[in-house]
Each structure stands twice: as C-alpha cells, then as structure tokens.
Scaffold this active site. Sequence first.
Site, PDB file in Angstrom:
ATOM      1  N   ASP A   1       0.863  -1.176   0.000  1.00 56.46           N
ATOM      2  CA  ASP A   1       0.000   0.000   0.000  1.00 56.46           C
ATOM      3  C   ASP A   1       0.902   1.230   0.000  1.00 56.46           C
ATOM      4  OD1 ASP A   1      -2.436   1.519   0.304  1.00 56.46           O
ATOM      5  OD2 ASP A   1      -3.260  -0.223   1.328  1.00 56.46           O
TER       6      ASP A   1
ATOM      7  N   ASP B   1      -2.912   4.623  -2.400  1.00 54.22           N
ATOM      8  CA  ASP B   1      -3.975   5.220  -1.612  1.00 54.22           C
ATOM      9  C   ASP B   1      -4.288   6.632  -2.102  1.00 54.22           C
ATOM     10  OD1 ASP B   1      -5.649   5.055   0.891  1.00 54.22           O
ATOM     11  OD2 ASP B   1      -4.431   6.796   1.419  1.00 54.22           O
TER      12      ASP B   1
ATOM     13  N   GLU C   1      -6.195   4.057  -6.142  1.00 51.90           N
ATOM     14  CA  GLU C   1      -7.484   4.361  -5.512  1.00 51.90           C
ATOM     15  C   GLU C   1      -7.875   5.760  -5.975  1.00 51.90           C
ATOM     16  OE1 GLU C   1      -9.517   4.426  -1.080  1.00 51.90           O
ATOM     17  OE2 GLU C   1      -7.538   5.299  -1.357  1.00 51.90           O
TER      18      GLU C   1
ATOM     19  N   HIS D   1     -11.026  -2.946   3.019  1.00 55.62           N
ATOM     20  CA  HIS D   1     -10.874  -2.490   4.403  1.00 55.62           C
ATOM     21  C   HIS D   1     -11.717  -1.252   4.710  1.00 55.62           C
ATOM     22  CE1 HIS D   1      -8.191  -0.012   2.043  1.00 55.62           C
ATOM     23  NE2 HIS D   1      -8.119   0.854   3.047  1.00 55.62           N
ATOM     24  N   ASP D   2     -12.241  -0.581   3.696  1.00 53.97           N
ATOM     25  CA  ASP D   2     -13.057   0.619   3.878  1.00 53.97           C
ATOM     26  C   ASP D   2     -14.541   0.367   3.653  1.00 53.97           C
ATOM     27  OD1 ASP D   2     -11.024   2.391   4.535  1.00 53.97           O
ATOM     28  OD2 ASP D   2     -10.616   2.917   2.452  1.00 53.97           O
TER      29      ASP D   2
END
Length: 562
Positions: A98, A200, A256, A328-329
Amino acid sequence: MERKWWKEAVVYQIYPRSFKDSNGDGIGDLNGIREKLQYLKLLGIDVIWLSPIYQSPNDDNGYDISDYKMIMDEFGTMKDFNDLLKEAHEIGIRIIMDLVVNHTSDEHPWFLESRKSRENPYRDYYIWREGKGVGVPPNNWGACFGGSAWKLDENTGMYYLHLFSPKQPDLNWENETVRREVFEMMDWWCRKGIDGFRMDVISMISKNQAFPDGEVKEGLYGDFSPYAVHGPMVHTYLKEMNEKVLSKYDLMTVGETAGVTVEEARKYAGAQEHELNMVFHFEHVEGDGELLKWTDKKPDLLRLKKILSRWQEELGEEAWNSLYWDNHDQPRAVSRFGDDSSRYRAVSAKMLATCLHMMRGTPYIYQGEELGMTNFPFTELTQFKDIESLNAYGELTGKGLVSHEKMMSYLRCKSRDHARTPMQWDDGPSAGFTVSVPWISVNPNYTEINAKKELADKNSVFHYYRKLIELRKKYEIIVYGSYQLIMKEDARVFAYIRSLQSERLLVLCNFSDEEAAVSIPEEFLREDVKCLIDNYDNPSSQRRGRLLPYEAAAYYLGKEKN
C-alpha cells in the site's frame, strides 16, 4: 488485448492488524501472515495486497505513516517482512504494498521539521497557507473524516492542509524535492523485490493552487473535490512516477481514485498513457445513501448493474478493470449485497463471487470474503474503533441531521469496522486469531463461520472460491472476453454474456430471496453447453428458465479445455 500477468491474477487483500496474531499481543502481524501462506496457496490466489505495514502512530490504522522504510513495531521487523516476501515468492505468490503518499503522519520527520518555522528547509514539503482572518481557515473545505480540512499551527501562525485527519498533513507534490523523495522510497521497495503498489487516494495528490472555496452541500463545510481530486497536475505527476520508477520493474499498479469517471480512468490506466495498470472506482459502493455514504438500505440492483456494466463496456480494450465487492473501507459484501441470514448466507456469498469473478478485470478478494464473513452486530457506539465512523456520528448527530438510533442503523450497515474484525480461523477462543484479547471484537458468529469448518466442507464458500479461481486460470474467456449485459431491466437478475472469438459464456445471478425467471439466449439451449459452476447442489441446467433464491450459474459454449 495485450496479455499481462496482473490481468490474469487474483488478488487477496490482507488487513494485517486483523489477519493473524503470532505473538499473543492481540494484534495481527507479519509472522501471522507467514503462518497462513499455505492457506492462501490452497485458495489459489496469485497476489497479496498488504494494507500499510509501515511505522505509524495509528491515527488512521497505518494510513498515517511516520517512516516509509520501517515496519510498524506491532507488525514485526524488516527481517519478518523480508522472510514473508521470500516465502511468498517461493510458493508463487506475489506481494504488492500500500503506497500512501498523498499525506504522511504529523509525526513524520519531514513534518516535524516543516512546522518548526516558516523558513525551515522542509516547510515547502507540505501545504501551508495564511488564514483569511483571525481563526478563519484559508478556505471552507471540509476534511474526509469531519471538520475543517485546515489546522492552525500555533507556532508559526499558519494553517496546513489535511484532507483526512489533522494527523495526516497533505504533502506538497508541487515541490520537485518531495516527488524525488517519494520516487526514491518507491524504488527502494522495488529493489527489495516487491511486485507492485496499491496507491492510496492517489487521485488527490494535485491541488488547484488557488485553493478556492467549495460548494457547501451538507452542514458547514465546502466540497474540495473539484479542486483536489483529479487535480491539474495529477497525470503529469503519475507519468513522471512511471518514468522514474514504475517502468523499470515488472509491477502491478492500482490507483485508488475516488470520484473517477470512465473517461478519467482511461487517462490513469489507459494502455498508452504510461501511468497505472488499473484503478479502483467507487461508483458501485458509494453515493447510494440518504447522506452520501450513510444509509441502511439495500443497494438497488438496477443501479448496480448499470454502473458495473458501464465500466465493463466503456473501458473496452483501452484500459483494465479492477473488480471488488468489499475492502478495508467497506462493509462485508454478503451483508450488503447478499443475505447474511443463516438460510441464504453461503449461497448468496457464492452468488456474489460468481457475478464478480466472471467479469472482465482483475478480481480482489478481501480477507474473510472467501468464508462469507458478515457484518458485526454492533449495538453500542463504544464498540466502534474507526475514526471515520466515530467522527461521522459526532458530526451528523451533533448538527441534528440524524438521530442516534438512525445513525447507529447506518453504522451497522456501512461502518469500516465491519471489515476490520478479526479473521475467523476456527471455533476456539478469539476465533483462532489470537491467544489473548483481540484489538477489536471478534464477530460472535465465528463458531459457525470459520476457516477450519469451511476447509472441511467441500460445499463451503471457501471451496467455491477455489473453483472460481481454477476456472479463471483454465478459461481464457473469463479473463479476456468481451462483456454484454442482458435482461437490463430485470430488478432481480444480473445476467451477462462474455465472448472471445467463437467462445461464449453466460452468467446468471439472482440477487433476490425469491425464484426468478430468466430468458436464456437460444445459443445456450444447445446440448453441448456446459455448466461450469452453480451454487446449488442440483445445477440449474435441469431447471432452465428459473433461478432459485440467490442462485448463480455460468454456462460455457465452446471448445472444451483439457
């Protein structure tokens, strides 16, 4: 279409804090992941995406990084990471990291220097601006986690920008030295042997330097997105990143990109653009609530089909799709899009998997999804850990926009904490995740839903995912075939056809708890059509024209593979 390993791969996302604790401190770690590599090998995945493992004060569970070249103490050491990378590679599993470079932690050495004085050499590493007046920020932007996007630094009398938490100051990508530092750090990880990056909020690295006020839609703050998402220099910066780092290695890169359109996605991930391999869009998981994200209603299938089909059809041959239901979100997929009741949990989890894995693009599995893990039955606000959930509760109830009861209902549906409860390994204490007290509560249904039980049951959700992954590796049409939505106006059935030269694949998915009629295209009524997979024991080929509740099936027409 050009063939690439990352197009043919299946990715498994690990949230290290909640995956497996190896040392008994209640927090998952790198050696816990090492312990479970053979489990992942059995599942059949090709790539692990690790959520952040860098040194961090954990204001936002690792997405606030204080040292990019150190491992978070709770997760282990750099030796542990090196061992994990080596052992994963030995069994044919790649690892992508990440990359969080829109912002750092306010405890990063760069920011500690930057805030010392207006003349500090690191001052321009971050975005500092004068206020409009005493106690008035530079503009009206609201932060993603609530409150103003600006924080006053008493020492120098200026504000710094933080699009997320005040402990996550935004880096100034206008500064060439910042970009050089970031690229050097990325190259350092690539030389270590990692296989790529999930980036991210990468669409936010460029800001309109005028920093104008945003439109006030809800409450007190303005919307920054027209000025800080897909900003004026974002593609210039990513092309530079590609030239300086990414192009030098055989990597998988996924950005993302909140708020991305298909047209914009072609710029990020177009084969001729030399930026990224693919992006995550959020249309199908965001913006469907009364207050944008916050809702307790089931998604509308017609809207969902329209969105996913547009991305399938309009990216076409120009760019590549990433496919996911949860991460995860996001809340658990089976609770959100399926039916997490005991009657239909497993069958609807299999249906969702079929629908996604038979589309064109790279599928992402979030830890526990392959077990059909569900949302946690939260009853008290004190049970939540997530900064976004707690801040949203405070802001929305505080302004009188939502009652306590309604907001709790929203959180039970959409909180990020649902994805972060510990992985359910067995029916022992703490679901086999830890021998001590876990950092966040285990879902009480772990005695029924766990990996040990599913591995022993050949009809489990786990083994269904295994079969889907095997089919993807066997049938080229699943990876590279074109896509055509059928039964467009049906509010219960998601059906589509994949085509590759003379091969055809029909995918039928019932998103309801009732039987549904389906219109089978004539070419799939032939005797030589094969049912590749069905989530009921008695395949629907025996019941042509009807789908049982949450039934899914895929039919293949073409030359059979060896």
